[in-house]
Design an enzyme around this catalytic site. Structure first.
Site, mmCIF file in Angstrom:
data_model
loop_
_atom_site.group_PDB
_atom_site.id
_atom_site.type_symbol
_atom_site.label_atom_id
_atom_site.label_comp_id
_atom_site.label_asym_id
_atom_site.label_seq_id
_atom_site.Cartn_x
_atom_site.Cartn_y
_atom_site.Cartn_z
ATOM 1 N N ASP A 124 0.857 -1.180 0.000
ATOM 2 C CA ASP A 124 0.000 0.000 0.000
ATOM 3 C C ASP A 124 0.892 1.227 0.000
ATOM 4 O O ASP A 124 1.469 1.591 1.021
ATOM 5 C CB ASP A 124 -0.920 0.000 1.227
ATOM 6 C CG ASP A 124 -1.826 1.225 1.263
ATOM 7 O OD1 ASP A 124 -1.623 2.147 0.435
ATOM 8 O OD2 ASP A 124 -2.719 1.259 2.124
ATOM 9 N N ASP A 140 -6.213 5.901 4.759
ATOM 10 C CA ASP A 140 -4.768 5.911 4.932
ATOM 11 C C ASP A 140 -4.280 5.331 6.259
ATOM 12 O O ASP A 140 -3.500 5.943 6.987
ATOM 13 C CB ASP A 140 -4.221 7.350 4.775
ATOM 14 C CG ASP A 140 -4.363 7.862 3.352
ATOM 15 O OD1 ASP A 140 -5.444 7.674 2.761
ATOM 16 O OD2 ASP A 140 -3.400 8.436 2.828
ATOM 17 N N HIS A 190 -4.739 12.108 13.937
ATOM 18 C CA HIS A 190 -5.807 12.007 12.929
ATOM 19 C C HIS A 190 -6.987 11.150 13.389
ATOM 20 O O HIS A 190 -8.039 11.155 12.754
ATOM 21 C CB HIS A 190 -5.277 11.399 11.626
ATOM 22 C CG HIS A 190 -4.205 12.209 10.971
ATOM 23 N ND1 HIS A 190 -4.397 13.517 10.595
ATOM 24 C CD2 HIS A 190 -2.920 11.910 10.646
ATOM 25 C CE1 HIS A 190 -3.272 13.985 10.055
ATOM 26 N NE2 HIS A 190 -2.360 13.029 10.081
ATOM 27 N N ASP A 225 3.298 18.965 13.593
ATOM 28 C CA ASP A 225 3.326 17.970 12.515
ATOM 29 C C ASP A 225 2.865 18.671 11.226
ATOM 30 O O ASP A 225 2.128 19.652 11.279
ATOM 31 C CB ASP A 225 2.363 16.833 12.870
ATOM 32 C CG ASP A 225 2.404 15.679 11.882
ATOM 33 O OD1 ASP A 225 3.071 14.679 12.179
ATOM 34 O OD2 ASP A 225 1.762 15.782 10.799
ATOM 35 N N HIS A 238 0.867 17.579 8.987
ATOM 36 C CA HIS A 238 -0.521 17.279 8.627
ATOM 37 C C HIS A 238 -1.471 17.899 9.653
ATOM 38 O O HIS A 238 -1.107 18.080 10.814
ATOM 39 C CB HIS A 238 -0.748 15.759 8.579
ATOM 40 C CG HIS A 238 0.117 15.052 7.583
ATOM 41 N ND1 HIS A 238 1.341 14.514 7.907
ATOM 42 C CD2 HIS A 238 -0.075 14.810 6.257
ATOM 43 C CE1 HIS A 238 1.879 13.952 6.823
ATOM 44 N NE2 HIS A 238 1.036 14.127 5.798
ATOM 45 N N ASP A 277 7.643 15.545 10.372
ATOM 46 C CA ASP A 277 7.484 15.564 8.921
ATOM 47 C C ASP A 277 7.419 17.007 8.415
ATOM 48 O O ASP A 277 7.340 17.255 7.220
ATOM 49 C CB ASP A 277 6.248 14.763 8.474
ATOM 50 C CG ASP A 277 5.028 15.013 9.342
ATOM 51 O OD1 ASP A 277 5.054 15.953 10.160
ATOM 52 O OD2 ASP A 277 4.034 14.265 9.195
ATOM 53 N N TYR A 333 9.105 11.033 8.468
ATOM 54 C CA TYR A 333 9.289 9.858 7.613
ATOM 55 C C TYR A 333 10.645 9.782 6.926
ATOM 56 O O TYR A 333 10.949 8.800 6.267
ATOM 57 C CB TYR A 333 8.120 9.775 6.613
ATOM 58 C CG TYR A 333 6.814 9.820 7.370
ATOM 59 C CD1 TYR A 333 6.366 8.690 8.056
ATOM 60 C CD2 TYR A 333 6.082 11.004 7.497
ATOM 61 C CE1 TYR A 333 5.208 8.736 8.833
ATOM 62 C CE2 TYR A 333 4.921 11.057 8.261
ATOM 63 C CZ TYR A 333 4.497 9.924 8.932
ATOM 64 O OH TYR A 333 3.374 9.970 9.703
#
Ligand code: Q6M
Ligand code: ZN
Length: 670
Positions: free
Chosen positions: A20, A92, A135, A172, A174, A265, A305
């Site tokens: 994935d 995700d 999230h 972060d 996101h 990230d 990451y």
């Protein structure tokens, strides 16, 4: 008072079991690499290691629904096919038979860190965990997240310790929509998040991640979203948001506890974020939060990451939590136009909620609005810099060689040496200048002892110093001269007094003078008066001066030495505000700072020394609205200076001095 590190190898024992491309980034090595880096640079050993326990059902139910918890509890018994199908109902995210166990450990580590900080076992700490949390929603996993570790920790702190106000800073890259949803109508939790947005094109692509989502009902104003509409954001962009949005609001809010969704990230080299801020910037983001809530600061790992960038960022962050001086912030060329647009939009959206933003510019014209609909047709470069981020490199952050002495004090002999400080011997040198100027060589340090301190700081034999002197105003010039003679750029910060001490060298110095009596107009480029007519006792006005003018100037100037002088007449400045100033200025110049206090102000020796040693300043309390006249004066000054000092800018309209349009290079040193 130490720094906690929470880590358990067990959290590396789950991984993606099928193909994935959306999930393959989230690997066990993220944790092993970060932890190994902390061990190999000796940082892990300096932390208080706290064993990780599993979160209980009750902990998890603080945020999640029973139905969701029960569903996740069945995953360890699922077949590969079932796991895949289970994950598919969310976005995700993947599941592994050990995911549930690890998710309880991640949430457990977060609440244990809160326990350790709230009980006073440690001052602050970092929980190195996976899966991440920000999230995940009440009844849904999302974006690699299973349980919302930070949201659970916030509720837990409120419930178990009666904590009233919690600040959550989500750095972060996101948007932690799960955290936003958990607290959007709750004024007791202030949620701040910046995130790659690209006018809603970037994952998770939600309309509600934009700047105009400020919270609901009673929680209106307590949700702050800063969308990044371009990639390639740099150190200046991040700092500008801290100075002009987060810090003023956070100080006005006055949290009892600060939690950080610490995703890395947002650092250079990350394949998801594609930003260009260097790992060093996390030292400053961390440092700037360390004087809130009496230092009660809990960081929980979220994303990150690129293993190199992640490990470097984690090390720099933990080093700062431990109290080591922060590296000189590199590459501060001011925020880019796109960042300024976002800053302007956020400040405008919040101007009715926070008195520190009341004077902010109104909503920008619609052509720079960040709405997707208006941007759809535009074929614009996603990079502010116009170049791709592939193959990007950056210098490795270098740890400061810790000087043998943290804080030296030159204080009257009859005074006890404050905890953690080292008494500096008075210079034996004949001190003709001092004698000539009526310096009392017995009771107070001679000028040559002061200039010796500067030399020792330059040689990194001491980190910072405090001296009680007979005449602060007179001592400043020779100290600054000595530093400039050593080719050191000096930032002078004077508080109180009627006039900037005379005869200060101009070359290689910048002096900021904050006082009731400071002149209204600057006399030269090297000396900037900040006039607070209602006096230094108006803590809100003082805070405004610190965040919107002094700190941005200081960071952009990037001194090698800070000279902080408390002149007579600074009496109105409360001890807490003074300690905040000392604490915040430690972030500059590798922590090299000399503080001068006037004879007679001996009561300040202990609190000043404690701040120089790295103890957090006491909170300022909930700040009232600043005096209008002062806000306007500070704002006028900021606007006047923004042509020369780019970190002072808060809106995209100011285009002067932006060389050749908006193109910038992301690669360092070019
Ligand atoms: C990935 C698309 C990859 C904790 C976190 C999680 C980010 C999830 C990103 C999901 N999309 N091409 O915020 O870092
Ligand atoms: Zn992330």
């Amino acid at each position: 008072m130490g720094t906690a590190l929470l880590y358990d190898e067990e959290m590396t024992r789950y991984k993606l079991l099928w193909l994935d491309p959306d999930c393959e980034l989230e690997r066990p090595e993220r944790l092993t690499a970060s932890h190994e880096a902390l061990v190999s640079c000796g940082l892990a050993a300096r932390c208080v290691s706290i064993p990780v326990r599993q979160a209980t059902d009750d902990d998890i139910l603080l945020i999640h629904s029973e139905q969701y918890l029960e569903a996740v509890k069945t995953t360890p018994y699922m077949t590969l096919e079932d796991l895949r199908e289970f994950a598919l109902q969310y976005g995700d995210v993947y599941f592994h038979p050990n995911s549930y166990h690890c998710a309880t450990l991640a949430a457990g580590a977060a609440v244990q860190l809160v326990d350790a900080v709230m009980t006073g076992r440690v001052r602050n700490g970092l929980a190195l965990v996976r899966p991440p949390g920000h999230h995940s929603m009440r009844s849904a996993a999302n974006g690699f997240c299973v349980f919302n570790n930070v949201a659970i920790a916030a509720k837990y702190a409120q419930q178990k310790y009666g904590v009233q106000r919690v600040l959550i800073v989500d750095w972060d890259i996101h948007h932690g929509q799960g955290v936003q949803y958990a607290f959007e109508d709750d004024p007791s939790v202030l949620y701040f998040s910046w995130h790659r947005y690209e006018h809603q094109k970037f994952w998770p692509g939600l309309r509600e991640s934009d700047y105009d989502n400020v919270g609901k009902d009673k929680g209106a104003g307590f949700n702050i979203n800063v969308p990044w509409n371009k990639v390639g954001m740099q150190n200046s962009d991040y700092l500008a948001v801290f100075f002009h949005v987060l810090l003023p609001v956070a100080y006005e809010f006055c949290p009892d506890l600060v939690l950080v969704c610490a995703g890395f990230d947002s650092a250079i080299g990350d394949p998801e974020g594609e930003m260009c801020a260097t790992p060093d910037i996390f030292a400053h983001l961390t440092h700037l939060l360390m004087n809130l809530a009496g230092g009660k600061l809990c960081l929980m790992l979220e994303g990150g990451y690129n293993l190199t960038s992640l490990s470097q960022s984690v090390c720099v962050t933990v080093r700062t939590l431990l109290g080591d001086p922060a590296p000189r912030p590199a590459n501060l060329q001011g925020p880019c136009q796109s960042a300024l647009e976002s800053i302007q939009c956020v400040r405008a959206a919040h101007r009715n909620s926070w008195s520190c933003l009341e004077h902010a510019a109104r909503a920008p014209p619609s052509q720079i609005s960040t709405k997707l609909e208006e941007k759809e047709k535009e074929k614009e470069d996603k990079f502010e810099s116009g170049e791709a981020a592939d193959g990007i490199t950056w210098p490795e952050p270098h740890a400061c060689v810790l000087p043998p002495v943290r804080t030296a004090v030159l204080i009257p002999e009859e005074m006890a040496c404050p905890d953690g400080c080292k008494r500096s011997n008075l210079s034996q040198h004949a001190d003709s200048l001092a004698e000539k100027e009526d310096f009392d060589g017995d009771a107070v340090p001679t000028l040559s002892s002061l200039t010796e301190l500067v030399g020792k700081m330059e040689k990194n034999e001491i980190c910072n110093a405090l001296a009680v002197v007979g005449d602060v105003s007179m001592a400043m010039a020779p100290v600054m001269q000595r530093a400039t003679a050593l080719k050191q750029r000096v930032l002078g910060v004077c508080v109180g007094g009627t006039e900037v001490p005379s005869h200060l060298p101009e070359d290689g110095t910048l002096t900021v003078h904050i006082s009731k009596e400071a002149p209204e107009e600057p006399r030269c480029k090297h000396s900037i008066p900040v006039r607070l007519k209602s006096g230094l006792g108006d803590t809100s006005g003082f805070a405004q001066a610190i965040f919107s003018v002094l700190l941005p100037l200081a960071y952009e100037y990037d001194p090698a030495l800070v000279l902080l002088a408390r002149l007579p007449g600074a009496g109105g400045l409360g001890g807490g505000a003074w300690q905040q100033l000392v604490g915040l200025l430690r972030g500059l110049a590798w922590g090299h700072m000399l503080v001068l206090v006037q004879e007679g102000d001996e009561a300040l020796v202990t609190p000043t020394a404690s701040s120089l040693c790295g103890s957090p300043a006491p909170p300022l309390g909930r700040l009232p609205a600043p005096v209008v006249e002062d806000v306007e004066a500070v704002e006028r000054l900021r606007v006047r200076l923004q042509a020369d000092w780019m970190l002072l800018r808060t809106s995209a309209e100011c285009k002067m001095a932006v060389s050749s349009g908006t193109s910038r290079s992301c690669l360092l040193g070019t």
